[in-house]
Scaffold this motif. Sequence first.
Motif, PDB file in Angstrom:
ATOM      1  N   ASP A  84      60.301  54.906  65.222  1.00 33.04           N
ATOM      2  CA  ASP A  84      60.810  53.791  66.000  1.00 33.04           C
ATOM      3  C   ASP A  84      60.961  54.259  67.445  1.00 33.04           C
ATOM      4  OD1 ASP A  84      61.639  51.202  66.388  1.00 33.04           O
ATOM      5  OD2 ASP A  84      63.683  51.528  65.727  1.00 33.04           O
ATOM      6  N   ASP A  85      61.408  53.350  68.285  1.00 29.83           N
ATOM      7  CA  ASP A  85      61.574  53.630  69.709  1.00 29.83           C
ATOM      8  C   ASP A  85      60.237  53.960  70.373  1.00 29.83           C
ATOM      9  OD1 ASP A  85      64.297  53.156  69.490  1.00 29.83           O
ATOM     10  OD2 ASP A  85      64.736  55.234  69.002  1.00 29.83           O
ATOM     11  N   PHE A  86      59.260  53.123  70.135  1.00 30.40           N
ATOM     12  CA  PHE A  86      58.045  53.129  70.951  1.00 30.40           C
ATOM     13  C   PHE A  86      58.419  52.361  72.216  1.00 30.40           C
ATOM     14  CE2 PHE A  86      56.544  53.442  66.587  1.00 30.40           C
ATOM     15  CZ  PHE A  86      55.589  54.448  66.671  1.00 30.40           C
ATOM     16  N   TYR A  87      58.672  53.098  73.284  1.00 28.45           N
ATOM     17  CA  TYR A  87      59.420  52.478  74.386  1.00 28.45           C
ATOM     18  C   TYR A  87      58.839  52.891  75.733  1.00 28.45           C
ATOM     19  CZ  TYR A  87      64.030  50.665  76.058  1.00 28.45           C
ATOM     20  OH  TYR A  87      65.052  49.944  76.640  1.00 28.45           O
ATOM     21  N   ALA A  88      57.558  52.512  76.030  1.00 31.70           N
ATOM     22  CA  ALA A  88      56.655  51.634  75.309  1.00 31.70           C
ATOM     23  C   ALA A  88      55.274  52.288  75.300  1.00 31.70           C
ATOM     24  CB  ALA A  88      56.594  50.273  75.982  1.00 31.70           C
ATOM     25  N   ILE A  89      54.427  51.825  74.374  1.00 32.94           N
ATOM     26  CA  ILE A  89      53.069  52.354  74.276  1.00 32.94           C
ATOM     27  C   ILE A  89      52.301  52.088  75.567  1.00 32.94           C
ATOM     28  CG2 ILE A  89      50.894  52.163  72.995  1.00 32.94           C
ATOM     29  CD1 ILE A  89      52.588  51.613  70.499  1.00 32.94           C
ATOM     30  N   TRP A  90      52.623  51.006  76.250  1.00 29.77           N
ATOM     31  CA  TRP A  90      52.042  50.732  77.572  1.00 29.77           C
ATOM     32  C   TRP A  90      52.198  51.939  78.498  1.00 29.77           C
ATOM     33  CZ3 TRP A  90      53.853  50.358  82.621  1.00 29.77           C
ATOM     34  CH2 TRP A  90      53.073  49.635  83.527  1.00 29.77           C
ATOM     35  N   ASP A  91      53.296  52.647  78.366  1.00 29.96           N
ATOM     36  CA  ASP A  91      53.539  53.839  79.176  1.00 29.96           C
ATOM     37  C   ASP A  91      52.865  55.074  78.596  1.00 29.96           C
ATOM     38  OD1 ASP A  91      55.592  52.712  81.096  1.00 29.96           O
ATOM     39  OD2 ASP A  91      56.657  52.383  79.221  1.00 29.96           O
ATOM     40  N   THR A  92      52.970  55.247  77.290  1.00 33.87           N
ATOM     41  CA  THR A  92      52.666  56.549  76.687  1.00 33.87           C
ATOM     42  C   THR A  92      51.224  56.733  76.234  1.00 33.87           C
ATOM     43  OG1 THR A  92      53.400  55.754  74.509  1.00 33.87           O
ATOM     44  CG2 THR A  92      55.047  56.813  75.913  1.00 33.87           C
ATOM     45  N   PHE A  93      50.434  55.659  76.118  1.00 33.83           N
ATOM     46  CA  PHE A  93      49.075  55.843  75.610  1.00 33.83           C
ATOM     47  C   PHE A  93      48.210  56.628  76.578  1.00 33.83           C
ATOM     48  CE2 PHE A  93      47.951  52.049  78.181  1.00 33.83           C
ATOM     49  CZ  PHE A  93      46.690  52.405  78.661  1.00 33.83           C
ATOM     50  N   ARG A  94      48.554  56.634  77.857  1.00 33.29           N
ATOM     51  CA  ARG A  94      47.685  57.197  78.885  1.00 33.29           C
ATOM     52  C   ARG A  94      47.670  58.727  78.894  1.00 33.29           C
ATOM     53  NH1 ARG A  94      47.812  52.294  82.456  1.00 33.29           N
ATOM     54  NH2 ARG A  94      49.522  51.054  81.592  1.00 33.29           N
ATOM     55  N   SER A  95      48.830  59.343  78.587  1.00 34.13           N
ATOM     56  CA  SER A  95      48.885  60.807  78.650  1.00 34.13           C
ATOM     57  C   SER A  95      49.709  61.429  77.528  1.00 34.13           C
ATOM     58  CB  SER A  95      49.431  61.272  80.006  1.00 34.13           C
ATOM     59  OG  SER A  95      50.672  60.652  80.296  1.00 34.13           O
ATOM     60  N   SER A  96      50.795  60.775  77.111  1.00 25.63           N
ATOM     61  CA  SER A  96      51.649  61.373  76.080  1.00 25.63           C
ATOM     62  C   SER A  96      50.935  61.459  74.737  1.00 25.63           C
ATOM     63  CB  SER A  96      52.942  60.569  75.935  1.00 25.63           C
ATOM     64  OG  SER A  96      53.701  60.603  77.116  1.00 25.63           O
ATOM     65  N   GLY A  97      50.317  60.357  74.313  1.00 32.09           N
ATOM     66  CA  GLY A  97      49.588  60.384  73.055  1.00 32.09           C
ATOM     67  C   GLY A  97      48.495  61.429  73.031  1.00 32.09           C
ATOM     68  N   PRO A  98      47.620  61.477  74.051  1.00 34.04           N
ATOM     69  CA  PRO A  98      46.596  62.529  74.081  1.00 34.04           C
ATOM     70  C   PRO A  98      47.169  63.939  74.114  1.00 34.04           C
ATOM     71  CG  PRO A  98      45.978  60.729  75.535  1.00 34.04           C
ATOM     72  CD  PRO A  98      47.387  60.440  75.068  1.00 34.04           C
ATOM     73  N   LEU A  99      48.308  64.144  74.779  1.00 31.32           N
ATOM     74  CA  LEU A  99      48.899  65.480  74.803  1.00 31.32           C
ATOM     75  C   LEU A  99      49.386  65.879  73.419  1.00 31.32           C
ATOM     76  CD1 LEU A  99      49.748  67.944  76.429  1.00 31.32           C
ATOM     77  CD2 LEU A  99      51.911  66.791  76.940  1.00 31.32           C
ATOM     78  N   LEU A 100      50.066  64.968  72.718  1.00 27.59           N
ATOM     79  CA  LEU A 100      50.524  65.282  71.370  1.00 27.59           C
ATOM     80  C   LEU A 100      49.347  65.520  70.431  1.00 27.59           C
ATOM     81  CD1 LEU A 100      53.480  62.752  70.952  1.00 27.59           C
ATOM     82  CD2 LEU A 100      53.593  65.181  71.525  1.00 27.59           C
ATOM     83  N   THR A 101      48.247  64.830  70.632  1.00 19.59           N
ATOM     84  CA  THR A 101      47.062  65.047  69.808  1.00 19.59           C
ATOM     85  C   THR A 101      46.595  66.493  69.903  1.00 19.59           C
ATOM     86  OG1 THR A 101      46.357  62.746  69.968  1.00 19.59           O
ATOM     87  CG2 THR A 101      44.650  64.362  69.488  1.00 19.59           C
ATOM     88  N   LEU A 102      46.776  67.109  71.063  1.00 24.87           N
ATOM     89  CA  LEU A 102      46.353  68.495  71.252  1.00 24.87           C
ATOM     90  C   LEU A 102      47.391  69.494  70.759  1.00 24.87           C
ATOM     91  CD1 LEU A 102      44.751  68.384  74.821  1.00 24.87           C
ATOM     92  CD2 LEU A 102      43.557  68.567  72.629  1.00 24.87           C
ATOM     93  N   ILE A 103      48.659  69.264  71.047  1.00 24.79           N
ATOM     94  CA  ILE A 103      49.661  70.307  70.814  1.00 24.79           C
ATOM     95  C   ILE A 103      50.596  69.999  69.653  1.00 24.79           C
ATOM     96  CG2 ILE A 103      49.584  70.913  73.259  1.00 24.79           C
ATOM     97  CD1 ILE A 103      52.346  69.600  73.564  1.00 24.79           C
ATOM     98  N   ALA A 104      50.559  68.784  69.129  1.00 21.84           N
ATOM     99  CA  ALA A 104      51.408  68.407  67.989  1.00 21.84           C
ATOM    100  C   ALA A 104      50.647  67.381  67.156  1.00 21.84           C
ATOM    101  CB  ALA A 104      52.747  67.856  68.461  1.00 21.84           C
ATOM    102  N   GLN A 105      49.483  67.787  66.667  1.00 26.77           N
ATOM    103  CA  GLN A 105      48.581  66.829  66.041  1.00 26.77           C
ATOM    104  C   GLN A 105      49.206  66.119  64.854  1.00 26.77           C
ATOM    105  OE1 GLN A 105      45.061  67.564  63.212  1.00 26.77           O
ATOM    106  NE2 GLN A 105      44.080  67.592  65.221  1.00 26.77           N
ATOM    107  N   GLN A 106      49.948  66.854  64.024  1.00 26.31           N
ATOM    108  CA  GLN A 106      50.543  66.219  62.853  1.00 26.31           C
ATOM    109  C   GLN A 106      51.518  65.128  63.256  1.00 26.31           C
ATOM    110  OE1 GLN A 106      49.566  66.504  59.720  1.00 26.31           O
ATOM    111  NE2 GLN A 106      51.045  64.917  59.190  1.00 26.31           N
ATOM    112  N   ARG A 107      52.244  65.341  64.335  1.00 28.33           N
ATOM    113  CA  ARG A 107      53.151  64.304  64.827  1.00 28.33           C
ATOM    114  C   ARG A 107      52.371  63.064  65.237  1.00 28.33           C
ATOM    115  NH1 ARG A 107      58.609  64.395  63.689  1.00 28.33           N
ATOM    116  NH2 ARG A 107      59.416  66.512  63.986  1.00 28.33           N
ATOM    117  N   GLU A 108      51.272  63.262  65.952  1.00 26.39           N
ATOM    118  CA  GLU A 108      50.499  62.105  66.386  1.00 26.39           C
ATOM    119  C   GLU A 108      49.900  61.366  65.196  1.00 26.39           C
ATOM    120  OE1 GLU A 108      49.039  59.531  69.450  1.00 26.39           O
ATOM    121  OE2 GLU A 108      50.672  60.992  69.280  1.00 26.39           O
TER     122      GLU A 108
END
Length: 840
Positions: free
Chosen positions: A441-465
């Motif tokens: 919960d607390d996607f606050y908001a994907i409008w903000d995070t899809f640009r860099s946060s999601g891709p960063l987690l894909t690299l360094i915390a893949q299971q979380r993503e």
Amino acid sequence: MLRSRFNWPFLDRNGHVSFRLVSCTQKRHGSDETMRGVCRLFFFIMFSLAGKLLCLQRAGTHFLQFLLGKRRLVPVRNRARHRMDMPVNTGSVMSAAQRKHRCTWIVAGAVLVLATALNAQVANYVDPFLGIDGGGNTIPGPSLPFGMIKPGPDVGANYANAGWEATGDIHGFSQTHVSGTGGGPKYGNILVQPTVGAPTVEDNGSARADERGVIGYYRVTLQRYAIDAEITASRRAALYRFTYPAAQQANILIDAGHYLTRISKSGEGQILTASEITVVSPTEVSGSSSVKGGWNKQPVPYTVYFYAISDTPATSWGTWRDGHMYLGTKTEGPEAGSKTGAWLSFATRQGQRVHLKIGISFVSVEQAKRNVTSEIPDFDFARVRAAAVAAWNQALGTVELKGATPQQEQMFYTALYHTMLMPTDRTGENPLWQSSDPSYDDFYAIWDTFRSSGPLLTLIAQQREIEIVRSLVDIYRHEGWYPDARSGNYTGRTQGGSNADMLIGDAYVKHLPGIDWNEAYQGLLKDAEVSPGDGLKEGRSDLEDWKKLGYVTIEGTDRPGSKQMEYAANDFEISLVARGLGHQADYEKYLKRSGNWKNLWDPDFEAGGFTGFIRPRHRDGGWEQDFTAMKSGSWGGDSFYEGNSWTYSLFVPQDVAGLIQKCGGNQKFVDRLDAFFDVPGRYDVGNEPGFLSPYLYIWAGRQDKTSERVREIIAKSYHTGRKGLPGNDDSGAMSSWYAFGVMGIFPNAGQDVYLIGSPAIPEVTMHLANGKTFSIVAKNVSTENKYVVAAALNGVPLHRAWFRNEDILRGGRLVLTMAANPKLWATGEVPPSSSTMPAQ
């Protein structure tokens, strides 16, 4: 007694050294004197360094002697009798052969130990106070990675999103907060406040002193009461340690009805709908708080349940309701809109410590109790704090820095820390449905995070993503839509397009495993084809005009300019997933629709010496009047959301080549970018729509300009300290942009492409989920040497300023040679664009 702040195999649960090393009687053996001397020198250096790094210098030296057979390991049973520096004659002697053998096998182990020691301290670089002031709105209190509970101080008028404000009294410490957000506040539930004297409901705030914190820990002195308050946390529970003065009556107040609110014209204030509280025993208090509203305009309340346990029995207690206090009562039941609380009182001596642990749940009081008793079974503050540090060391340790300055280390690891605060992991805490999938919960908001946060987690915390994406698919499965924003188990508000499409598309093209892609695809299609009942909450508003006319209209929706550009990018993501899943007709359809951005391009509109801008249109085809390229807006506006036409006319991540053509070619595009960044007010460093803009030069063959802009932005807008962020951190979005910036690469979100920028750290190594490592090496990097003048990927010269995700997954090294003057080196093909993709 020696104490360490770090996890180590020889520490007990309290962080104390749990072994002792005792001398062994030996005589010298000339045949192995050289070997022993080499080993002694080697291990003295290795373990002394490791010991310094881990506050275990003496232990490192003694452990060296153990390795050389001069001491042996003896379990500590009586600390008062056996201290680490007390030699004991054991009467045993290690043979020369044994010593040689031990020196041989331990070299590799020592290297590993030293590497672990070096990497184990990364959490210590984090400054939780970085960005809490100046609009960054980050939270100073402790939390675990993606932790559900986020305890921290609520200050002043209780207006701030994060609870904390630079000025004002501390009213207490609530258990739920969001990090880095703007707009109306959310949460601030279940307030705890220690006091002395007769308990009161009104005005329990206190001025503060010595407020500080490190990762997993926060402390402050409440000057009004001379009480030191300290906090640490587990995943779903917090542990408080209050140090009281001598007092005949000391108290712990628990305000079950507390919440953060700021009534605004946008109607984003929170409203208490009910609260209840019970003094279960002299050491236990339970209850709940139900609140609606907030930033996402939640019409149905969320409920936070809690169970609190003290280690100090109360000698008296009481409850209150709506300001009326009742000494000796134990229960205040739920009533509509009623604000309840309770207190526990006891006498204290000077310096007495009282602990309170509190678990929360979104399901029930019983589950809140299970959370606190399972995660914090005792009141061992040091153990809980050490566990929090260990969790962060593990999470942050997937990235190693070499050659970074202390300032860079602090800013970089704090950026990673911010990126891992939200969304929150509420697996097992979903009150709406049962599921085998993770719950976030607390996607606050994907409008903000899809640009860099999601891709960063894909690299360094893949299971979380992976878990985050699975949670989004699960939300679609049960509620019928992907959220753009979600908090309090309720979806809303949509800031632009259906940007969960971007996050999901990014995960798909990067081949994240364990996701039901067929079902995920159905959710993407619904976003693209079905008009929502409430476009502020989910889906895409004005979808029928988009499909029929090829653009969203002023009559059909608010913020038509920004939505137009986002819808086009969203459709491109759907086309990529469709192609990968073998849906050829859909691929062609959505690829074509991704070019609809051109339908709001006014080729005749001129601003700042440049012609051609995105401009909203009416349903009859007429352009918006009284329009300027600087016009911006927010909710309800008729132009753009948190950006202007200068910004959104550059937001075509799927087709930069087509955008350059519209702008008149490479040189005119470069000139436009220069004018965008150089004239104040056009580029907004504090908002996400411009995140990709500094990297757009690469498509025009000017990677050197990207280097200049990235370095310039970071130098001007990112710093250490409480005002170290350029604006709302937006759940780590601003921080993740910085992290990519100093690493030297940046994702074109939703594609498998990384762009080369200007690395600022000599070497960054990512430990990938597949067991491989990928390093970015910046040779000769310095403040002056900001330009990339040559690149090589795994020893092969790279003549383009981009590469693909698969190049990272294979592991290896990207070596970027830096210099003070630019050089044309990226002469190869430019990054892909939709207009250059095959139609079939």
